[in-house]
Design a protein around this motif. Structure first.
Motif, short mmCIF file in Angstrom:
data_model
loop_
_atom_site.label_atom_id
_atom_site.label_comp_id
_atom_site.label_asym_id
_atom_site.label_seq_id
_atom_site.Cartn_x
_atom_site.Cartn_y
_atom_site.Cartn_z
N LYS A 151 -10.87 -4.85 -0.38
CA LYS A 151 -10.23 -6.15 0.06
C LYS A 151 -8.77 -5.12 1.09
N GLU A 152 -8.20 -5.14 -0.07
CA GLU A 152 -6.60 -4.93 0.28
C GLU A 152 -6.43 -3.62 -0.34
N ILE A 153 -5.40 -2.41 0.87
CA ILE A 153 -4.76 -1.39 0.05
C ILE A 153 -3.06 -1.77 0.57
N LEU A 154 -2.10 -2.03 -0.51
CA LEU A 154 -0.67 -2.26 -0.13
C LEU A 154 0.14 -0.82 -0.75
N ILE A 155 0.54 -0.82 0.00
CA ILE A 155 1.66 0.67 -0.26
C ILE A 155 3.71 0.01 0.06
N GLU A 156 4.14 0.37 -0.91
CA GLU A 156 5.63 -0.07 -0.76
C GLU A 156 6.73 1.10 -1.41
N ASN A 157 7.27 1.28 -0.56
CA ASN A 157 8.10 2.54 -0.62
C ASN A 157 7.55 4.08 -0.87
N TYR A 158 6.60 3.98 -0.10
CA TYR A 158 5.71 5.29 -0.57
C TYR A 158 6.25 5.85 0.63
N LEU A 159 7.04 7.34 0.54
CA LEU A 159 7.69 8.31 1.82
C LEU A 159 8.18 7.73 3.04
N CYS A 160 7.22 7.32 3.78
CA CYS A 160 7.03 6.94 5.54
C CYS A 160 7.18 4.99 5.57
N TYR A 161 6.26 5.38 4.62
CA TYR A 161 5.90 3.62 4.03
C TYR A 161 6.90 2.84 3.65
N LYS A 206 9.81 13.22 -4.64
CA LYS A 206 9.69 13.33 -3.55
C LYS A 206 8.83 12.64 -2.88
N LEU A 207 8.33 11.18 -3.97
CA LEU A 207 7.69 9.91 -3.03
C LEU A 207 8.01 9.18 -2.64
N VAL A 208 9.60 8.84 -2.75
CA VAL A 208 9.90 8.23 -2.98
C VAL A 208 10.66 8.02 -0.80
N SER A 209 10.68 6.77 -0.84
CA SER A 209 10.69 6.52 0.76
C SER A 209 12.46 6.35 1.00
N LYS A 210 13.10 7.70 1.59
CA LYS A 210 14.27 7.97 1.89
C LYS A 210 14.90 6.56 2.47
#
Length: 713
Positions: free
Chosen positions: A4-14, A57-61
């Motif tokens: 139903k929903e996908i949430l992406i938070e501070n993952y790479l470019c997101y 390596k997955l952290v949003s710069k």
């Protein structure tokens, strides 16, 4: 299961929180290369897989840059699932703490799950267990694909076995098959021991067993070579296909390869028609008897003379016996010196009929009452009747002139040979026709090989116009032609090996039949009956498993071809063939309508074929498990044109499965190099659509400025 929903938070470019509310249908995510489309797919891969390595390596710069030292924030990927009218949430996250010099430290990732009930109650559960429950790993294997290369699931040797374990009833018969085989082997050994205990047959039995072991070893060796040859064909075919990627005018090459394949097939068929095993025909077809007719005439003449001589000797013997006994004087008087007819000629019924009618129907003359003719017939009948009476006293039985009637057998042989003379007279014509036929086929072969030579030269010309540098062209061309020759030679080896295997199998069958005959003679009935029952049980288990296996492949093939034909409307489709090879492995290949292999299909056609198989598997999942699972594709159709892409997406829209497709199509740049969605995208049917793109402006060399936006269309 529906996402139903996908949430992406501070993952790479997101950077920050980005939510994608999805529909139970076709969800399209558009994105140009490098703007966040693939990172969306990788975020879901990270959620579904284990591992705490390289979390930093997955952290949003951008998120890290905007925090102060010692500040903390989280990186999270979360999906909300609806399954069986329940809401379930899977979340994977870790905490990030900013340090000096814009560096960070990270904690371990936490994978958690939440089950939400209709009454609003929430329970926290183990995330891994919940994931396996709602979206099993063996299903995910056939649900998530990155790029066109990953679509061919049957490149993996164990893929079919895993599919069968998921969807086919054949898996249930594995344990029964193993048990049935072990019981049969035990029964076979019990019968063998009983047969060996009989010293009379022990030597013969041991010899047969040794012969069986010898031929079985030979067969196993041939089978190893046979499988290796087939593997070499597959590897060489892949090498050829790799080379063809560098060749311009692929359609022309494809066409000429098809023609070459047809000519080579015709050559093989023509060669098979030529029969020059004349030595065998001398005996099996009786050619050796071609000049037998004169010999037969001489033989028949001698047999006829022998028959006359025998009857004459018999007559002389009967005369002598009649004189001695005084019972055949009348007969001697009538016969005089003529060679008599056998007793019973004419038959008893005819003689009685002629006496009754007083008319000789042999010489066609009347035989009035009291005439010599009537008396002759009466005496003749009496003579026959007397010859049929049994002599009571043994010593009164006269000796026979001939103990055995071998002459009669020779007469029968002569008659049978006479019947076959017509065939022998045609042997000359048969030989001439075969020679003419073989010569005609040889002429056809010369013509076919000339055609093949021309086609091979034309193919060399096409390959010569390749996209690679001239310094590599000669090597590529040499390898390409060498591989083509190799495939032809290997195919010949495969055919020869198959013939050898069939011959050895026939020899084994004969030996096993001989062994079986000894078993039936020496083992007791209980052991034989027990073995027979267990053989039948073993065969039933194996046949049932194979039938279930074949039914599964048939269903998969039927569904795949149905979808395939819909994807390739108004284009060449062909037929998807699931070719089964040893150990339940499968090879997917395209065939033309006549059953010949479609040589070197282009990438677009291959992609259509693989996606058709995957969609068919999705249908099977729903039918067998009564559950649907989403399919996620990242750039699966790079080789499609825009028109075909629209038709493909519209087809996916009509399916009942939830599908998430990430593509770069329908995005263009205006004169100012600004991105925009093409109007053609309006023709695409979909349930939901999103556009992911980098927030402008940004510094191409500084990741701290990168943030992917989510725009719902």
């Amino acid at each position: 299961m529906i996402i139903k929903e996908i949430l992406i938070e501070n993952y790479l470019c997101y950077y920050g929180i980005k939510k994608f509310s999805l529909s139970n249908g076709l969800n399209i995510i558009l994105g140009e290369n490098g703007e966040g489309k693939t990172k969306f797919f990788e975020a879901l891969e990270w959620l579904f897989n284990d591992g705490n390595d390289n979390l930093d390596k997955l952290v949003s710069k951008k998120a890290l840059a905007e925090k102060d030292n010692d500040d903390s924030f989280r990186v999270r990927v979360e999906i909300t699932i609806e399954q069986y009218e329940q809401t379930k949430i899977l979340s994977k996250q870790f905490t990030v703490k900013k340090n000096e010099d814009n560096k960070c430290s990270v904690g371990n990732s936490v994978f958690s799950g939440i089950e939400e009930f209709s009454n609003g109650e929430r329970n926290t559960v183990d995330g891994k267990e919940l994931l396996e429950q709602i979206f099993p790993s063996q299903i995910r294997r056939y649900s998530m694909f990155k790029g066109e290369e990953e679509l061919n699931i049957f490149d993996n040797e164990d893929a079919l076995i895993k599919l069968i374990n998921l969807f086919s009833e054949a898996k249930h018969y594995d344990k029964y098959e193993l048990r049935g085989e072990s019981l049969r082997i035990a029964a076979e050994k019990a019968v063998e021991i009983a047969s060996k205990n009989n010293t009379k047959n022990q030597s013969e039995y041991n010899k047969i067993e040794n012969d069986i072991n010898y031929f079985q070893k030979q067969k196993n060796e041939k089978l190893v070579f046979f499988e290796e040859a087939n593997n070499n064909i597959e590897k060489t075919t892949k090498n050829i296909q790799e080379v063809e990627k560098y060749i311009n005018n692929a359609e022309a090459l494809e066409t000429i390869n098809t023609r070459i394949y047809k000519i080579e097939t015709e050559i093989s068929k023509t060669e098979a028609l030529i029969s020059e095993n004349y030595t065998t025909s001398l005996f099996d077809e009786s050619w050796i008897l071609m000049n037998f007719e004169n010999i037969h005439k001489e033989f028949a003449s001698k047999v006829a003379n022998l028959s006359i001589e025998r009857r004459k000797i018999q007559s002389d013997y009967d005369k002598e016996l009649g004189i001695k006994e005084g019972e055949k004087r009348a007969k001697l008087a009538l016969l005089k010196d003529l060679v008599p007819l056998p007793n019973g000629t004419p038959s008893k019924a005819i003689m009685e009929e002629m006496i009754k009618d007083k008319f000789c129907k042999v010489c066609n003359r009347p035989a009035e009452e009291g005439s010599d003719a009537l008396k002759f017939m009466t005496d003749r009948l009496k003579l026959y009747l007397d010859s049929q009476k049994e002599t009571i006293e043994k010593e009164e039985c006269p000796k026979k002139a001939f103990e055995f009637n071998y002459i009669n057998r020779l007469v029968n042989i002569s008659t049978n040979q006479e019947d076959g003379l017509s065939k022998l007279r045609n042997i000359n014509q048969e030989i001439e026709e075969l020679f003419n036929f073989n010569q005609s086929r040889k002429n056809d072969l010369v013509e076919l090989r000339n055609k093949l030579e021309k086609e091979l030269h034309e193919r060399d010309r096409i390959i010569g116009n390749s996209a690679i540098g001239s310094e590599k062209l000669s090597v590529v061309l040499k390898d390409y032609n060498s591989w083509q020759r190799d495939i032809k030679i290997i195919n010949q080896d495969v055919n020869k090996l198959q013939i050898d295997i069939d011959k050895i199998t026939d020899q084994l069958n004969v030996l096993k039949a001989q062994k079986e005959k000894i078993d039936l003679t020496n083992a007791n009935a209980f052991l034989i009956n027990t073995r027979s029952i267990l053989r039948n049980i073993d065969e039933i288990f194996k046949d049932t498993k194979n039938r279930k296996f074949d039914e599964f492949i048939f269903q998969l093939s039927k569904k795949s071809n149905n979808i395939f034909s819909r994807i390739n409307i108004d284009a060449f489709t062909g037929i998807i063939d699931f070719k089964l090879i040893k150990n339940k492995k499968v090879k997917i290949q395209l065939q033309e309508e006549n059953g010949s292999i479609f040589y070197s299909p282009n990438q677009s056609l291959l992609t259509s074929m693989h996606i058709s198989v995957l969609l068919a598997i999705a249908e099977l999942t729903n039918e067998v498990k009564e559950e649907r699972y989403p399919i996620l594709f990242d750039a699966p159709t790079s080789s499609f044109g825009e028109s075909k892409m629209t038709e493909f997406l519209n087809l996916i829209y009509e399916t009942e499965n939830q599908t998430i497709i990430l593509i770069k199509d329908y995005i263009a740049k205006d004169e100012n190099k600004n991105l925009y969605i093409k109007p053609e995208f309006e023709k695409v049917k979909r349930n939901k659509a999103f556009w992911v793109r980098l927030e402008r402006p940004f510094d191409e060399k500084n990741l701290k400025t990168i943030n992917t936006e989510r725009i719902e269309l």
